[in-house]
Scaffold this active site. Structure first.
Site, PDB file in Angstrom:
ATOM      1  N   SER A  22       0.807  -1.044   0.009  1.00 36.93           N
ATOM      2  CA  SER A  22       0.159  -0.053   0.087  1.00 36.93           C
ATOM      3  C   SER A  22       0.899   1.283  -0.120  1.00 36.93           C
ATOM      4  CB  SER A  22      -0.880  -0.051   1.099  1.00 36.93           C
ATOM      5  OG  SER A  22      -0.217  -0.087   2.290  1.00 36.93           O
ATOM      6  N   ASN A 109      -1.834  -2.845  13.318  1.00 36.35           N
ATOM      7  CA  ASN A 109      -3.343  -2.617  13.384  1.00 36.35           C
ATOM      8  C   ASN A 109      -3.679  -1.249  14.260  1.00 36.35           C
ATOM      9  OD1 ASN A 109      -3.096  -4.701  11.953  1.00 36.35           O
ATOM     10  ND2 ASN A 109      -4.145  -6.002  13.500  1.00 36.35           N
ATOM     11  N   THR A 154     -40.070  27.498  -7.331  1.00 39.82           N
ATOM     12  CA  THR A 154     -40.355  26.195  -6.863  1.00 39.82           C
ATOM     13  C   THR A 154     -40.589  25.447  -8.068  1.00 39.82           C
ATOM     14  OG1 THR A 154     -42.794  26.477  -6.401  1.00 39.82           O
ATOM     15  CG2 THR A 154     -41.283  26.800  -4.416  1.00 39.82           C
ATOM     16  N   HIS A 155     -40.298  24.048  -8.088  1.00 39.81           N
ATOM     17  CA  HIS A 155     -40.662  23.370  -9.353  1.00 39.81           C
ATOM     18  C   HIS A 155     -39.861  23.951 -10.672  1.00 39.81           C
ATOM     19  CE1 HIS A 155     -43.942  21.463  -7.057  1.00 39.81           C
ATOM     20  NE2 HIS A 155     -44.160  22.541  -6.823  1.00 39.81           N
ATOM     21  N   SER A 276     -14.925  26.838 -26.415  1.00 39.74           N
ATOM     22  CA  SER A 276     -15.114  25.956 -27.376  1.00 39.74           C
ATOM     23  C   SER A 276     -13.785  25.645 -28.293  1.00 39.74           C
ATOM     24  CB  SER A 276     -16.452  25.802 -27.741  1.00 39.74           C
ATOM     25  OG  SER A 276     -16.571  25.041 -29.104  1.00 39.74           O
ATOM     26  N   LYS A 282     -18.646  30.413 -27.889  1.00 39.99           N
ATOM     27  CA  LYS A 282     -18.939  29.746 -26.536  1.00 39.99           C
ATOM     28  C   LYS A 282     -18.341  30.336 -25.291  1.00 39.99           C
ATOM     29  CE  LYS A 282     -21.424  26.623 -25.535  1.00 39.99           C
ATOM     30  NZ  LYS A 282     -21.510  25.296 -26.112  1.00 39.99           N
ATOM     31  N   GLU A 289     -19.559  22.890 -13.846  1.00 35.55           N
ATOM     32  CA  GLU A 289     -19.937  21.514 -14.234  1.00 35.55           C
ATOM     33  C   GLU A 289     -19.126  20.526 -13.647  1.00 35.55           C
ATOM     34  OE1 GLU A 289     -21.324  21.681 -18.509  1.00 35.55           O
ATOM     35  OE2 GLU A 289     -19.866  23.416 -18.297  1.00 35.55           O
ATOM     36  N   TYR A 316      -9.022  -6.329  13.297  1.00 35.49           N
ATOM     37  CA  TYR A 316      -8.698  -5.882  11.891  1.00 35.49           C
ATOM     38  C   TYR A 316      -8.864  -7.074  10.769  1.00 35.49           C
ATOM     39  CZ  TYR A 316      -5.511  -4.158   8.324  1.00 35.49           C
ATOM     40  OH  TYR A 316      -4.828  -3.792   7.083  1.00 35.49           O
ATOM     41  N   GLN A 321      -7.291  -2.107   4.400  1.00 40.10           N
ATOM     42  CA  GLN A 321      -6.431  -1.308   3.731  1.00 40.10           C
ATOM     43  C   GLN A 321      -6.960  -0.456   2.559  1.00 40.10           C
ATOM     44  OE1 GLN A 321      -2.142  -2.868   3.277  1.00 40.10           O
ATOM     45  NE2 GLN A 321      -2.677  -2.971   0.943  1.00 40.10           N
ATOM     46  N   LYS A 324      -8.185   3.585   2.551  1.00 39.32           N
ATOM     47  CA  LYS A 324      -7.447   4.738   2.279  1.00 39.32           C
ATOM     48  C   LYS A 324      -7.589   5.366   0.894  1.00 39.32           C
ATOM     49  CE  LYS A 324      -4.120   2.861   5.219  1.00 39.32           C
ATOM     50  NZ  LYS A 324      -5.014   1.758   5.312  1.00 39.32           N
TER      51      LYS A 324
HETATM   52  N1  ARG Z   1      -1.170  -1.217   5.593  1.00 37.36           N
HETATM   53  C1  ARG Z   1      -2.063  -1.896   6.239  1.00 37.36           C
HETATM   54  C2  ARG Z   1      -3.415  -1.118   6.153  1.00 37.36           C
HETATM   55  O1  ARG Z   1      -3.457   0.117   5.659  1.00 37.36           O
HETATM   56  C3  ARG Z   1      -1.475  -1.746   7.845  1.00 37.36           C
HETATM   57  C4  ARG Z   1      -1.848  -2.563   8.502  1.00 37.36           C
HETATM   58  C5  ARG Z   1      -1.529  -3.972   8.388  1.00 37.36           C
HETATM   59  N2  ARG Z   1      -1.746  -4.901   9.156  1.00 37.36           N
HETATM   60  C6  ARG Z   1      -1.456  -6.334   9.197  1.00 37.36           C
HETATM   61  N3  ARG Z   1      -1.651  -6.967  10.157  1.00 37.36           N
HETATM   62  N4  ARG Z   1      -1.348  -6.638   7.923  1.00 37.36           N
HETATM   63  O2  ARG Z   1      -4.512  -1.421   6.764  1.00 37.36           O
END
Ligand code: ARG
Length: 458
Positions: A22, A109, A154-155, A276, A282, A289, A316, A321, A324
């Site tokens: 990651s 974790n 309205t509408h 444009s 334009k 938009e 966990y 992961q 993110k």
């Molecule tokens: N890269 C992992 C995440 O974003 C970190 C935690 C990983 N923990 C594990 N036991 N593999 O969640």
């Protein structure tokens, strides 16, 4: 060599390394990761879990790594999987066995939970700042348009006259609630999970409160399983961000319509429009938009987060992961939209004559004609009926109610007198609506005053 390689007899398949890694997206957590590790190692030293000297060396080296990363001197490795192990590996490469003591009483974790909370805490503060500056721009626009009369809809049918200031201040209310939602969400983000360990806490006598205090957290998490597996705060933030985008998309949609030839209520500044490649005439409202379009993407991020977390058993799981990229994208998108939208609004030209003309044209004072009749003693339902007939009569003759002669008025109701002309003027329709929350100048000024007081708290 993996930091967790002890129980393995084979190295990881290259495909798995890439799949598992990651670092390409969690590298942005480097600062939070290092600050969290510095606080953790200081606490380990203070509690006598590692020596004070080791703790000091770890802290000093982590600070050096942070500054090296910021100078662009550090390259992260895909094989080291994520930001947590990359930094630990660099630490160990610099100070050997002492560095290997950092991870005492900690798991990735709880570490990753800490890092995201710290990251999102900062990001929600910066989104709040952007909302405040949008709010100020809205207020500036409102202050300069207290007497600009336009039709309210309205509408999407012309309904009653209001002012542009009143319309602007409606958006202010939405963004005010967004700020409140973010600050409420920030309370749940700002809870410190370290000490949860992998899932079951730890046998070391860690001082969790010390770490929380040092990192500026208001509280510590109360259950170690929940501490490592809760991502509610990210979902909640994505939901706040989605609502912000929903508001921005409504605002954008109106500005897009208003800048069309058909409405002609506003004109976007050249610096915030595009042309444009084929049609020379334009001038397109691309910024508005795109903001409208990017709303879908933030909703998608929210759905992705909800779906990743759906049905996950405690505690966990690696699925997490996947949180993110979604939450980073939602935050990045909102942070990209807000400033450009704010500048676009600040530079917009207002075509008040067209707004006024539109308010005149659509029988927007018909309610006030009915109310006039009520004030002259006619029951409201009858007044409504009489006014409806008047409107029909005017449509046939292509003129506004205001242009009826006294004789014509009298043919609809004997109760109508000369004062009808002032009582149903657009100006009177607006100024007569002086209840709190209404469009009259005084009411809008009051709401501007309240809004300025609110924004000054942030
Ligand atoms: N890269 C992992 C995440 O974003 C970190 C935690 C990983 N923990 C594990 N036991 N593999 O969640």
């Amino acid at each position: 060599m993996k930091l967790w390689g002890g129980r393995f007899e084979k190295s990881t398949d290259k495909l798995v390394d890439d799949f598992n890694s990651s670092i390409s997206f969690d590298c942005r957590l480097y600062r939070q990761d290092i600050l969290g590790s510095i606080a953790h190692s200081r606490m380990l030293g203070k509690c006598g879990i590692i020596s004070v000297e080791d703790s000091a060396l770890i802290q000093k080296t982590l600070a050096e790594i942070l500054s090296d990363i910021e100078k662009g001197l550090v390259e992260f490795e895909v094989d080291a999987e994520d930001i947590h192990m990359n930094i630990e590996k660099i630490l160990i490469s610099r100070i050997g066995d002492v560095g290997k003591r950092l991870h005492t009483g900690r798991s990735r974790n709880d570490q990753v939970a800490l890092d995201i909370r710290m990251y999102l805490r900062d990001e929600s503060a910066s989104v709040t700042e952007m909302l405040v500056s949008l709010g100020k721009t809205i207020i500036d626009t409102a202050k300069s348009s207290l007497d600009i009369i336009m039709p309210g809809y309205t509408h999407l049918q012309r309904a009653q006259p209001i002012t542009l200031a009143h319309h602007m201040m409606a958006y202010l209310q939405m963004f005010k609630r967004d700020i409140e939602r973010l600050s409420d969400c920030a309370r749940r983000i700002n809870v410190m999970p370290l000490g949860s360990g992998a899932l079951a806490g730890t046998t070391y006598a860690l001082d969790r409160q010390m770490v929380a205090d040092e990192l500026g957290f208001a509280a510590i998490t109360e259950n170690s399983l929940d501490g490592v597996s809760d991502r509610d705060f990210a979902i909640e933030l994505a939901s706040c961000l989605s609502i912000i985008m929903m508001h921005l998309s409504r605002f954008s949609e109106e500005l897009i319509m208003w800048s069309s030839h058909e409405f002609g209520f506003v004109e976007m500044d050249d610096a915030y429009s595009t042309g444009s490649s084929i049609m020379p005439q334009k001038k397109n409202p691309d910024v508005a938009e795109l903001v409208r379009g990017k709303t879908g993407r933030v909703y998608g991020d929210l759905m992705a987060l909800l779906t990743v977390m759906k049905s996950l058993p405690l505690a966990y799981n690696k699925d997490m992961q996947e949180d993110k990229e979604a939450i980073f994208d939602a935050v990045d998108t909102v942070k990209m939209c807000l400033p450009v939208f704010t500048r676009m609004l600040a530079t917009i030209k207002i075509r008040s004559e067209n707004m006024y003309r539109a308010a005149q044209g659509g029988f927007t004072n018909a309610t006030d004609v009915a109310d006039y009749l009520v004030k002259k003693g006619i029951p409201f339902r009858n007044a409504h009926e009489i006014t409806g007939k008047m409107v029909l009569y005017c449509i046939d003759r292509g003129k506004p109610i205001d242009d009826l002669s006294m004789e014509e008025f009298k043919s609809f109701s004997e109760n109508i007198q000369q004062d009808i002309y002032t009582e149903i003027s657009l100006e009177k329709c607006v100024s007569g609506r002086g209840l709190p929350g209404g469009p009259s100048r005084e009411s809008v000024l009051k709401s501007i005053e309240n809004a300025e007081k609110f924004l000054s708290m942030f």
